[in-house]
Design a protein around this motif. Structure first.
Motif, PDB file in Angstrom:
ATOM      1  N   ASP A  67       0.834  -1.204   0.000  1.00 31.86           N
ATOM      2  CA  ASP A  67       0.000   0.000   0.000  1.00 31.86           C
ATOM      3  C   ASP A  67       0.871   1.257   0.000  1.00 31.86           C
ATOM      4  OD1 ASP A  67      -2.236   1.683   0.247  1.00 31.86           O
ATOM      5  OD2 ASP A  67      -2.713   1.042   2.290  1.00 31.86           O
ATOM      6  N   ASP A  68       1.786   1.329   0.931  1.00 30.09           N
ATOM      7  CA  ASP A  68       2.657   2.495   1.092  1.00 30.09           C
ATOM      8  C   ASP A  68       3.530   2.735  -0.143  1.00 30.09           C
ATOM      9  OD1 ASP A  68       4.132   4.409   3.162  1.00 30.09           O
ATOM     10  OD2 ASP A  68       5.700   3.261   2.130  1.00 30.09           O
ATOM     11  N   HIS A  69       4.171   1.693  -0.619  1.00 28.36           N
ATOM     12  CA  HIS A  69       5.130   1.868  -1.707  1.00 28.36           C
ATOM     13  C   HIS A  69       4.459   2.144  -3.051  1.00 28.36           C
ATOM     14  CE1 HIS A  69       7.957   0.909   1.292  1.00 28.36           C
ATOM     15  NE2 HIS A  69       8.765   0.123   0.621  1.00 28.36           N
ATOM     16  N   PHE A  70       3.320   1.493  -3.316  1.00 26.79           N
ATOM     17  CA  PHE A  70       2.606   1.807  -4.555  1.00 26.79           C
ATOM     18  C   PHE A  70       2.037   3.221  -4.508  1.00 26.79           C
ATOM     19  CE2 PHE A  70       2.619  -2.604  -6.089  1.00 26.79           C
ATOM     20  CZ  PHE A  70       2.757  -2.382  -7.447  1.00 26.79           C
ATOM     21  N   ALA A  71       1.589   3.665  -3.338  1.00 24.41           N
ATOM     22  CA  ALA A  71       1.107   5.038  -3.206  1.00 24.41           C
ATOM     23  C   ALA A  71       2.231   6.030  -3.501  1.00 24.41           C
ATOM     24  CB  ALA A  71       0.541   5.276  -1.813  1.00 24.41           C
ATOM     25  N   THR A 112       4.544   0.671   8.675  1.00 23.48           N
ATOM     26  CA  THR A 112       4.368  -0.457   7.751  1.00 23.48           C
ATOM     27  C   THR A 112       4.828  -1.767   8.386  1.00 23.48           C
ATOM     28  OG1 THR A 112       6.571  -0.195   6.783  1.00 23.48           O
ATOM     29  CG2 THR A 112       4.748   1.006   5.713  1.00 23.48           C
ATOM     30  N   GLY A 113       5.336  -1.687   9.590  1.00 25.54           N
ATOM     31  CA  GLY A 113       5.852  -2.865  10.271  1.00 25.54           C
ATOM     32  C   GLY A 113       7.352  -3.013  10.159  1.00 25.54           C
ATOM     33  N   TYR A 114       7.964  -2.258   9.259  1.00 31.19           N
ATOM     34  CA  TYR A 114       9.418  -2.343   9.095  1.00 31.19           C
ATOM     35  C   TYR A 114      10.083  -1.936  10.404  1.00 31.19           C
ATOM     36  CZ  TYR A 114      14.130  -1.569   7.368  1.00 31.19           C
ATOM     37  OH  TYR A 114      15.491  -1.622   7.196  1.00 31.19           O
ATOM     38  N   GLY A 115      10.912  -2.822  10.941  1.00 30.19           N
ATOM     39  CA  GLY A 115      11.630  -2.533  12.171  1.00 30.19           C
ATOM     40  C   GLY A 115      10.832  -2.765  13.442  1.00 30.19           C
TER      41      GLY A 115
END
Length: 189
Positions: free
Chosen positions: A58-62, A103-106
């Motif tokens: 979601d984040d990266h495509f946006a 996004t959950g990263y980290g």
């Protein structure tokens, strides 16, 4: 598609379609409790893994759509939340305790453990919405778009083609992890 089919888009659509099928299978028949069960205290749950892969997609495509629509590529190392995500309409429904742009990263083990017990169909709905948005963005790409710089925080700067492959790679890894954890949870003993 037009007579001169863009094979890159066709292949990417197929790849993301396989992730979609994998998400549906990973969630199928699980209970809210199983969704959050972790094989060990340091492991991720099926729910968190699916949420994470959906959030990254979601984040990266946006961000890709934002830059291709005339927005600026991020330059600073600080986390920037790109507009155009489907997450704002889903976050209240899923009830996650994470900040808006997360996004959950980290994430720490405690943050993974905080993922709420929800109906897996709800999480599946979020991923379905993200998938449809991603396909819409993919379908709008032209051959020249793949070389457009979308992130200046890396050396070399990240272009659309690299970012989309990164998203697909991340999603396939996490859907495989979710399927593995599901197998651990549902195996007959």
């Amino acid at each position: 598609m037009e007579p001169q089919q863009n094979w890159a888009i066709t292949i990417l659509e197929d790849g993301f379609g396989r992730v979609r099928e994998g998400v549906e299978h990973a969630l199928l028949g699980l209970t809210p409790e199983q969704l959050t069960r972790r094989p060990s205290p340091a492991s991720n749950s099926v729910g968190w893994l699916v949420w994470h892969l959906a959030r990254v997609t979601d984040d990266h495509f946006a961000a890709v759509a934002h830059v291709l629509g005339g927005g600026e590529a991020p330059r600073r190392r600080e986390r920037e939340v790109p507009p155009g995500q489907v997450w704002p309409e889903w976050q209240p429904r899923l009830g996650t305790p994470y900040p808006e742009g997360s996004t959950g990263y980290g994430h720490t083990s405690d943050q993974v453990a905080a993922f709420p017990q929800i109906d897996p169909a709800l999480l599946n709905g979020y991923h379905a919405a993200v998938h449809e948005r991603a396909l819409g963005i993919l379908g709008g790409l032209g051959p020249d778009d793949f070389g457009t710089v979308v992130d200046l925080r890396w050396d070399p700067p990240v272009v659309v083609a690299v970012r989309i492959m990164s998203i697909l790679n991340d999603a396939t890894q996490h859907v495989g992890q979710a399927a593995y954890v599901r197998g651990l949870l549902t195996a007959t003993r």
